[in-house]
Scaffold this motif. Structure first.
Motif, PDB file in Angstrom:
ATOM      1  N   ARG A 149      -8.559  -8.928  -1.993  1.00 18.02           N
ATOM      2  CA  ARG A 149      -8.495  -8.589  -0.580  1.00 18.02           C
ATOM      3  C   ARG A 149      -7.880  -7.211  -0.414  1.00 18.02           C
ATOM      4  NH1 ARG A 149      -9.089 -12.943   3.058  1.00 18.02           N
ATOM      5  NH2 ARG A 149      -9.221 -11.247   4.558  1.00 18.02           N
ATOM      6  N   THR A 150      -8.328  -6.488   0.618  1.00 22.46           N
ATOM      7  CA  THR A 150      -7.722  -5.207   0.985  1.00 22.46           C
ATOM      8  C   THR A 150      -6.962  -5.401   2.291  1.00 22.46           C
ATOM      9  OG1 THR A 150      -9.468  -3.948  -0.108  1.00 22.46           O
ATOM     10  CG2 THR A 150      -8.183  -2.806   1.574  1.00 22.46           C
ATOM     11  N   ILE A 151      -5.714  -4.948   2.317  1.00 21.17           N
ATOM     12  CA  ILE A 151      -4.834  -5.192   3.453  1.00 21.17           C
ATOM     13  C   ILE A 151      -4.262  -3.869   3.959  1.00 21.17           C
ATOM     14  CG2 ILE A 151      -2.600  -6.204   4.113  1.00 21.17           C
ATOM     15  CD1 ILE A 151      -4.748  -8.269   3.984  1.00 21.17           C
ATOM     16  N   ALA A 152      -4.173  -3.740   5.278  1.00 22.94           N
ATOM     17  CA  ALA A 152      -3.540  -2.572   5.889  1.00 22.94           C
ATOM     18  C   ALA A 152      -2.026  -2.736   5.814  1.00 22.94           C
ATOM     19  CB  ALA A 152      -3.981  -2.423   7.342  1.00 22.94           C
ATOM     20  N   VAL A 153      -1.340  -1.707   5.345  1.00 20.30           N
ATOM     21  CA  VAL A 153       0.104  -1.750   5.161  1.00 20.30           C
ATOM     22  C   VAL A 153       0.744  -0.553   5.851  1.00 20.30           C
ATOM     23  CG1 VAL A 153       1.996  -1.734   3.483  1.00 20.30           C
ATOM     24  CG2 VAL A 153      -0.132  -2.960   2.957  1.00 20.30           C
ATOM     25  N   LEU A 191       2.515   3.391  -2.824  1.00 20.80           N
ATOM     26  CA  LEU A 191       1.520   2.657  -2.032  1.00 20.80           C
ATOM     27  C   LEU A 191       0.147   3.314  -2.147  1.00 20.80           C
ATOM     28  CD1 LEU A 191       2.136   1.346   1.588  1.00 20.80           C
ATOM     29  CD2 LEU A 191      -0.082   2.180   0.856  1.00 20.80           C
ATOM     30  N   LEU A 192       0.123   4.631  -2.075  1.00 25.28           N
ATOM     31  CA  LEU A 192      -1.156   5.354  -2.113  1.00 25.28           C
ATOM     32  C   LEU A 192      -1.852   5.214  -3.465  1.00 25.28           C
ATOM     33  CD1 LEU A 192      -0.073   8.609  -0.242  1.00 25.28           C
ATOM     34  CD2 LEU A 192      -1.547   6.792   0.650  1.00 25.28           C
ATOM     35  N   LEU A 197      -4.303  -1.742  -1.210  1.00 26.05           N
ATOM     36  CA  LEU A 197      -3.472  -1.532  -0.028  1.00 26.05           C
ATOM     37  C   LEU A 197      -3.895  -0.252   0.668  1.00 26.05           C
ATOM     38  CD1 LEU A 197       0.085  -2.406  -1.427  1.00 26.05           C
ATOM     39  CD2 LEU A 197      -1.700  -3.945  -0.554  1.00 26.05           C
ATOM     40  N   THR A 198      -4.186  -0.361   1.945  1.00 28.63           N
ATOM     41  CA  THR A 198      -4.561   0.792   2.765  1.00 28.63           C
ATOM     42  C   THR A 198      -3.363   1.218   3.596  1.00 28.63           C
ATOM     43  OG1 THR A 198      -6.851   0.017   2.916  1.00 28.63           O
ATOM     44  CG2 THR A 198      -6.126   1.618   4.552  1.00 28.63           C
ATOM     45  N   PHE A 199      -2.947   2.467   3.435  1.00 26.63           N
ATOM     46  CA  PHE A 199      -1.802   2.954   4.187  1.00 26.63           C
ATOM     47  C   PHE A 199      -2.198   3.152   5.646  1.00 26.63           C
ATOM     48  CE2 PHE A 199       0.785   6.765   5.564  1.00 26.63           C
ATOM     49  CZ  PHE A 199       1.914   6.009   5.872  1.00 26.63           C
ATOM     50  N   ALA A 200      -1.569   2.368   6.520  1.00 25.50           N
ATOM     51  CA  ALA A 200      -1.937   2.398   7.943  1.00 25.50           C
ATOM     52  C   ALA A 200      -1.012   3.265   8.776  1.00 25.50           C
ATOM     53  CB  ALA A 200      -1.940   0.971   8.496  1.00 25.50           C
ATOM     54  N   GLY A 201       0.286   3.260   8.456  1.00 24.56           N
ATOM     55  CA  GLY A 201       1.178   4.034   9.313  1.00 24.56           C
ATOM     56  C   GLY A 201       2.632   3.758   9.049  1.00 24.56           C
ATOM     57  N   ILE A 202       3.446   4.079  10.036  1.00 28.33           N
ATOM     58  CA  ILE A 202       4.897   4.016   9.949  1.00 28.33           C
ATOM     59  C   ILE A 202       5.436   3.061  11.016  1.00 28.33           C
ATOM     60  CG2 ILE A 202       7.020   5.352  10.337  1.00 28.33           C
ATOM     61  CD1 ILE A 202       5.722   5.898   7.659  1.00 28.33           C
ATOM     62  N   HIS A 203       6.447   2.301  10.625  1.00 30.65           N
ATOM     63  CA  HIS A 203       7.166   1.437  11.562  1.00 30.65           C
ATOM     64  C   HIS A 203       8.619   1.896  11.564  1.00 30.65           C
ATOM     65  CE1 HIS A 203       8.559  -2.991  12.567  1.00 30.65           C
ATOM     66  NE2 HIS A 203       9.135  -2.082  13.340  1.00 30.65           N
TER      67      HIS A 203
END
Length: 436
Positions: A149-153, A191-192, A197-203
């Motif tokens: 599976r590929t997940i946005a992180v 992560l990259l 894992l797809t790098f989505a952004g910052i929290h």
């Protein structure tokens, strides 16, 4: 009573000296459902949601933070209103799904996620996982490899000291929450380098219970700088920038309402300022309010069962206490006990006052939900209410202490009201266990 008067003016009504929620008298609700109980007013929830939405730019999305109050009726209400949900455990994830939330509208943040939790949400196709450490990134990558599976992180960041504030600071110091800002580059590189894992952004989450819009805007500006650096390192625009929660409500006389209009003006300026910034092309900006949306809507109601004077101090003893409302007792992170807004809600028109302590039925002196409170002269049977009890009240309390029944929850919608959680046992009393 100052805060109670403000709440009556803003959100509730009075009829013959009795509190009215929606169109129901609090005495009617107590007679119907028993005490102690929690009551939530839909109109107050909707007013807070509308106030915030009207102030936000179009590029902002709202995700309700389940931890504030996980009742399924409340979750469904926010889902129907178009909000996403932010969860902090597998249990909250299952509650979100059971309440009808699409999995892609759920994000998972929080330290200490287990492999089992990560596998559950990854397999279900969660919208985003907000990783809090390099080790979590590695574990999640291995799980996604195994699941194919590929997940946005997104990476949750513990910012520097210039972006902290609020009643409970979450950033700017050593913390179990998030990746330290100065370590972000190395964790993002890790992560990259993964395939699944797809790098989505910052929290960004630097504090909670913030009542100063300037503090919030300073955090958001700092968050944009962090996000801009992360975008440059990743080589693409960010899908999301999550500013977390933190929007507060006033509990005590020294506190004032958050100026949502000025917060909205500041957010509009921030949003306009990144329109031509490649790092934020198509970015969804996210806020995760919890307390702000439901806190004022909730009231905890208990009945006075005894009145006693001990060495000159008068105690009003109620059938509810800190096992249902730990925050009101001051035992949930409050360094100095300060009283939540409280009133005898069947005597709101009585001007006479006496100073009393409000205590519950538990065998501990910690079970004090109001110290030196100015209230009308009370009688056994009167109803006491603790206001500002919609968030971090029942959900953050030791419901099993002394094995009292957990309090029910009631949803008031204008002229109707309904039970949305039954009064229930918190232990099984070994009924199904073998005899010793």
């Amino acid at each position: 009573m100052e805060r109670v008067a403000e709440l009556l003016e803003r959100s509730f009504k009075l009829r013959d000296g009795v509190l009215v929620v929606g169109e129901a008298g609090i005495d009617e609700l107590a007679a119907t459902y028993g005490t102690p109980l929690f009551v939530y007013d839909r109109a107050v929830v909707d007013a807070q949601l509308r106030l915030l939405r009207d102030a936000l730019p179009a590029s902002f999305d709202l995700f309700y933070s389940i931890k504030a109050n996980p009742n399924a009726t409340i979750l469904r209400h926010f889902i129907t209103a178009g909000c996403g949900l932010e969860v902090a455990s597998a249990g909250e994830f299952e509650q979100a799904r059971a309440s009808g939330s699409p999995t892609e509208r759920i994000v998972f943040a929080g330290p200490g996620k287990t492999d089992e939790e990560l596998e559950l949400v990854a397999a279900a196709g969660i919208g985003e996982i907000h990783a809090e450490s390099a080790a979590e990134v590695d574990r999640l990558a291995a799980i996604c490899d195994r699941l194919d599976r590929t997940i946005a992180v997104a990476l949750r960041v513990n910012p520097g000291t210039e972006a902290v504030g609020g009643a409970m600071r979450m950033g700017g110091a050593p913390s179990p929450f998030g990746v330290d800002e100065e370590a972000l580059e190395s964790v993002l590189e890790r992560l990259l380098s993964t395939e699944r894992l797809t790098f989505a952004g910052i929290h960004l989450y630097a504090g909670t219970q913030i009542l100063d819009h300037e503090v919030l805007l300073a955090q958001y500006r700092h968050g944009l700088e962090i996000a801009r650096r992360a975008s440059a390192q990743a080589g693409h625009a960010l899908a999301t920038v999550d500013f977390g929660g933190g929007l507060g409500i006033p509990y005590f006389p020294s506190e004032s309402q958050l100026d949502v209009a000025r917060l909205g003006d500041g957010l509009t300026a921030l949003s306009n300022g990144v329109v031509d910034d490649a790092a934020f092309a198509g970015t969804r900006f996210v806020l995760e309010p919890g307390r702000f949306l439901v806190g004022e809507a909730g009231i905890y109601v208990a009945r006075i069962t005894d009145i006693k004077v001990s060495r000159g101090k008068k105690f009003l003893i109620t059938d509810g206490g800190m096992h249902h409302h730990l925050a009101a007792s001051g035992n949930l992170g409050m360094l100095i006990k300060r009283n939540f807004p409280a009133a005898i809600v069947t005597k709101l028109a009585v001007a006479e006052r006496e100073t009393v302590d409000l205590v519950g039925p538990l065998c501990t002196p910690l079970d004090t939900i109001g110290r030196s409170v100015s209230l009308p002269p009370a009688e056994v049977g009167d109803l006491v209410a603790i206001f500002q009890s919609g968030a971090y009240a029942r959900a953050a309390s030791p419901l099993g202490f002394l094995s009292h029944l957990a309090p029910p929850e009631v949803w008031v919608d204008g002229g109707s009201h309904s039970l949305i959680r039954q009064r229930g046992e918190t232990v099984d009393y070994l009924r199904d266990q073998p005899q010793l």
